[in-house]
Design a protein around this motif. Structure first.
Motif, mmCIF file in Angstrom:
data_model
loop_
_atom_site.group_PDB
_atom_site.id
_atom_site.type_symbol
_atom_site.label_atom_id
_atom_site.label_comp_id
_atom_site.label_asym_id
_atom_site.label_seq_id
_atom_site.Cartn_x
_atom_site.Cartn_y
_atom_site.Cartn_z
ATOM 1 N N GLY A 128 0.724 -1.346 0.027
ATOM 2 C CA GLY A 128 0.126 -0.173 -0.040
ATOM 3 C C GLY A 128 0.953 1.268 -0.192
ATOM 4 O O GLY A 128 2.072 1.178 0.041
ATOM 5 N N THR A 129 0.145 2.354 0.028
ATOM 6 C CA THR A 129 0.844 3.697 -0.044
ATOM 7 C C THR A 129 0.756 4.415 1.159
ATOM 8 O O THR A 129 0.640 5.705 1.320
ATOM 9 N N GLN A 130 0.845 3.747 2.510
ATOM 10 C CA GLN A 130 0.620 4.531 3.665
ATOM 11 C C GLN A 130 1.903 5.267 3.986
ATOM 12 O O GLN A 130 2.834 5.115 3.478
ATOM 13 N N THR A 131 1.720 6.189 4.969
ATOM 14 C CA THR A 131 2.843 7.073 5.172
ATOM 15 C C THR A 131 3.411 7.071 6.459
ATOM 16 O O THR A 131 4.539 7.459 6.789
ATOM 17 N N ILE A 132 2.796 6.412 7.423
ATOM 18 C CA ILE A 132 3.450 6.026 8.819
ATOM 19 C C ILE A 132 3.748 4.721 8.815
ATOM 20 O O ILE A 132 4.943 4.276 9.200
ATOM 21 N N ILE A 133 2.856 3.764 9.089
ATOM 22 C CA ILE A 133 2.733 2.589 9.227
ATOM 23 C C ILE A 133 1.883 1.663 8.161
ATOM 24 O O ILE A 133 1.112 2.058 7.819
ATOM 25 N N PRO A 134 2.377 0.351 7.861
ATOM 26 C CA PRO A 134 1.478 -0.297 6.901
ATOM 27 C C PRO A 134 0.147 -0.462 7.195
ATOM 28 O O PRO A 134 -0.846 -0.421 6.636
ATOM 29 N N CYS A 135 -0.145 -0.624 8.651
ATOM 30 C CA CYS A 135 -1.515 -0.855 9.156
ATOM 31 C C CYS A 135 -2.038 0.357 9.662
ATOM 32 O O CYS A 135 -2.847 0.235 10.623
ATOM 33 N N GLU A 136 -1.584 1.713 9.317
ATOM 34 C CA GLU A 136 -2.132 2.902 9.883
ATOM 35 C C GLU A 136 -3.452 3.026 9.930
ATOM 36 O O GLU A 136 -4.285 3.593 10.593
ATOM 37 N N ALA A 137 -4.291 2.259 8.734
ATOM 38 C CA ALA A 137 -5.629 2.632 8.813
ATOM 39 C C ALA A 137 -6.641 1.669 9.767
ATOM 40 O O ALA A 137 -7.955 1.744 10.075
ATOM 41 N N SER A 138 -5.935 0.486 10.388
ATOM 42 C CA SER A 138 -6.598 -0.513 11.151
ATOM 43 C C SER A 138 -6.195 -0.475 12.622
ATOM 44 O O SER A 138 -6.959 -1.030 13.367
ATOM 45 N N ILE A 139 -4.711 -0.082 12.804
ATOM 46 C CA ILE A 139 -4.291 -0.366 14.179
ATOM 47 C C ILE A 139 -5.046 0.245 15.540
ATOM 48 O O ILE A 139 -5.033 -0.332 16.354
ATOM 49 N N GLY A 140 -5.451 1.428 15.070
ATOM 50 C CA GLY A 140 -6.397 2.101 16.195
ATOM 51 C C GLY A 140 -7.647 1.502 16.487
ATOM 52 O O GLY A 140 -8.290 1.798 17.726
ATOM 53 N N LYS A 141 -7.974 0.507 15.626
ATOM 54 C CA LYS A 141 -9.279 -0.196 15.876
ATOM 55 C C LYS A 141 -9.274 -1.589 16.534
ATOM 56 O O LYS A 141 -10.111 -2.245 17.021
ATOM 57 N N LEU A 142 -7.851 -1.967 16.846
ATOM 58 C CA LEU A 142 -7.537 -3.188 17.407
ATOM 59 C C LEU A 142 -8.047 -3.267 18.806
ATOM 60 O O LEU A 142 -7.900 -2.096 19.483
ATOM 61 N N ASP A 143 -8.412 -4.366 19.455
ATOM 62 C CA ASP A 143 -8.627 -4.533 20.972
ATOM 63 C C ASP A 143 -7.266 -4.317 21.687
ATOM 64 O O ASP A 143 -6.109 -4.642 21.258
ATOM 65 N N ASP A 144 -7.620 -3.818 23.026
ATOM 66 C CA ASP A 144 -6.390 -3.768 24.038
ATOM 67 C C ASP A 144 -5.521 -4.881 24.199
ATOM 68 O O ASP A 144 -4.282 -4.830 24.177
ATOM 69 N N PHE A 145 -6.379 -5.998 24.395
ATOM 70 C CA PHE A 145 -5.742 -7.320 24.602
ATOM 71 C C PHE A 145 -4.402 -7.644 23.504
ATOM 72 O O PHE A 145 -3.352 -8.120 23.866
ATOM 73 N N THR A 146 -4.890 -7.505 22.250
ATOM 74 C CA THR A 146 -3.944 -7.821 21.256
ATOM 75 C C THR A 146 -2.816 -7.039 20.982
ATOM 76 O O THR A 146 -1.714 -7.385 21.006
ATOM 77 N N LEU A 147 -2.967 -5.516 21.447
ATOM 78 C CA LEU A 147 -2.148 -4.657 21.569
ATOM 79 C C LEU A 147 -1.134 -4.878 22.754
ATOM 80 O O LEU A 147 0.101 -5.103 22.341
ATOM 81 N N LYS A 148 -1.730 -4.988 23.779
ATOM 82 C CA LYS A 148 -0.801 -5.152 25.041
ATOM 83 C C LYS A 148 -0.159 -6.431 24.765
ATOM 84 O O LYS A 148 1.078 -6.536 25.360
#
Length: 428
Positions: A128-148
């Motif tokens: 893709g053509t993301q500017t910050i990270i590849p999953c920038e459109a989705s990472i903010g929607k992930l659950d806290d358990f997965t991230l932590k």
């Protein structure tokens, strides 16, 4: 179609392909009992697989390629490590693979078995053509358990990598943790700009020499400023002249050689961060904290650890000086809380982790992680970028994890090896 072998590995490892009516390219029925263990070293891609082909149950290795002809391109036929491959998994089959003994390796083609939705999600991440990270459109929607959960994993990876330098230095210091800690702490006193001269200073002035003068602050200050190369010139003020006199005696006594004064950098630096002020603070810490690493091992309270740095008092001379013989407006030269937190983050937490790992004591590893949880998150451009995506670092634990994630996963688009990327790919 843009496709990588890593993606094929991912699809096979997690069986993310249509598994109904599996057959080899020659028509034999395939039943996958175990996809095998992913091998990231040399040799076949997956080991210890268990696969039934026709009426025969096979146990052995599985090799994956985008095209079956890649077997020949990679010269696997000339490598005995591939003789016990039981299945060749490919995206497209363009030629049969025949071993030197005449055996044809069974081949499974996945070209029409990978869901379009899965491929599209993968393609958008990696190409893709993301500017910050590849999953920038989705990472903010992930659950806290997965991230932590993933933050914990990458933070451990970060500390393990950094601990290799600690253990290497420990070996050079013949297992002396106090000396090794003293050297790393000194390097961190220089922050990035003056880390090298601070490290050279510490290595040229062993801690046991300073310990012999623990009851004489002037001599400790003389040793530190002298070895740093700041007492070579003619000095006018009484304080630096006293330091020089003491150093000339101690230099001969211990056969010391100062480092090159020109290594220290003052340009484009706030006076509060001048190396002379950092050296004064370092001297004050040495004077007030003998065997500091032993205290680090014993003290659990973060605030008490911080006070080891914020409560140090530099020589009164520096209240109205930033350099020798150059008076300035009076100002406090005590170490601020932000600087103290950096020492806890970059030195104390690292050494607690390294000590625990080296001695196989989980207690100190847990204390290292707990210390990071109790320190505020760092503020820099990477952390700000994640914040703009809805991922906030509320502690140093999380900010350190995000730095590792960005620098060693996102920058190289290792989405298939990333817990965040895996979660996004598997989302319905």
């Amino acid at each position: 179609m843009l496709f990588t072998e890593d993606f094929l590995h991912y699809v096979w490892k997690f069986r993310l392909f249509e598994r109904a009516n599996l057959q080899t390219t020659t028509g034999d029925i395939i039943e996958i009992l175990s996809a095998g263990m992913h091998n990231t070293d040399s040799g076949p891609d997956f080991g210890n697989a268990r696969i039934k082909i026709g009426d025969t149950l096979w146990a052995g290795n599985v090799e994956l390629h985008l095209s079956s002809s890649d077997w020949k391109k990679h010269k696997h036929s000339k490598d005995n490590a591939y003789d016990n491959v039981i299945l060749h998994v490919v995206y497209r089959d363009d030629e049969p693979v025949i071993l030197p003994n005449g055996r044809q390796i069974p081949t499974l083609e996945l070209k029409d078995r990978i869901p379009d939705e899965l491929f599209n999600r993968y393609h958008n991440l990696v190409f893709g053509t993301q500017t910050i990270i590849p999953c920038e459109a989705s990472i903010g929607k992930l659950d806290d358990f997965t991230l932590k959960t993933w933050f914990t994993r990458v933070l451990i990876e970060r500390l393990e990598k950094k601990s290799t330098a600690v253990i290497a230095a420990l070996n050079l210091n013949r297992g002396d943790w106090e000396e090794t800690f003293y050297q790393f702490l000194a390097a961190n006193f220089g922050f990035k700009t003056n880390a090298v001269p601070f490290e050279l200073l510490a290595k040229s002035l062993p801690q046991n020499i300073l310990a012999k003068h623990k009851n004489n602050p002037l001599q400790i200050e003389a040793l530190i400023f002298g070895q740093a190369g700041f007492l070579n010139d003619n000095l006018a003020d009484e304080y630096p002249r006293k330091l020089k006199k003491e150093y000339e005696f101690l230099k001969k006594k211990f056969n010391l050689t100062p480092i090159d004064n020109h290594l220290w950098k003052f340009m484009r630096m706030r006076p509060q961060n001048f190396p002379t002020i950092r050296l004064a603070q370092f001297a004050a810490l040495v004077i007030n904290s003998n065997h500091l690493f032993s205290k680090v091992l014993d003290i659990k309270d973060v605030k008490i650890l911080q006070k080891q740095f914020t409560d140090i008092k530099v020589n009164p001379y520096w209240e109205d000086h930033y350099q020798f013989d150059k008076p300035s407006k009076p100002s406090s030269k005590s170490m601020g809380q932000a600087s103290a937190e950096l020492f806890l983050l970059n030195t104390l937490a690292l050494f607690l982790f390294s000590y625990g790992k080296h001695n196989q004591q989980q207690y100190y590893i847990d204390r290292s992680l707990k210390l990071l949880e109790n320190l505020p998150g760092e503020q820099n451009n990477i952390i700000a970028d994640f914040d703009s995506l809805g991922v906030k670092a509320s502690s140093a634990f999380e900010s350190q994890a995000l730095l590792e994630l960005k620098n060693y996963y996102c920058n190289y688009k290792k989405c298939l090896q990333c817990g965040v990327g895996n979660k996004i790919l598997k989302l319905a």
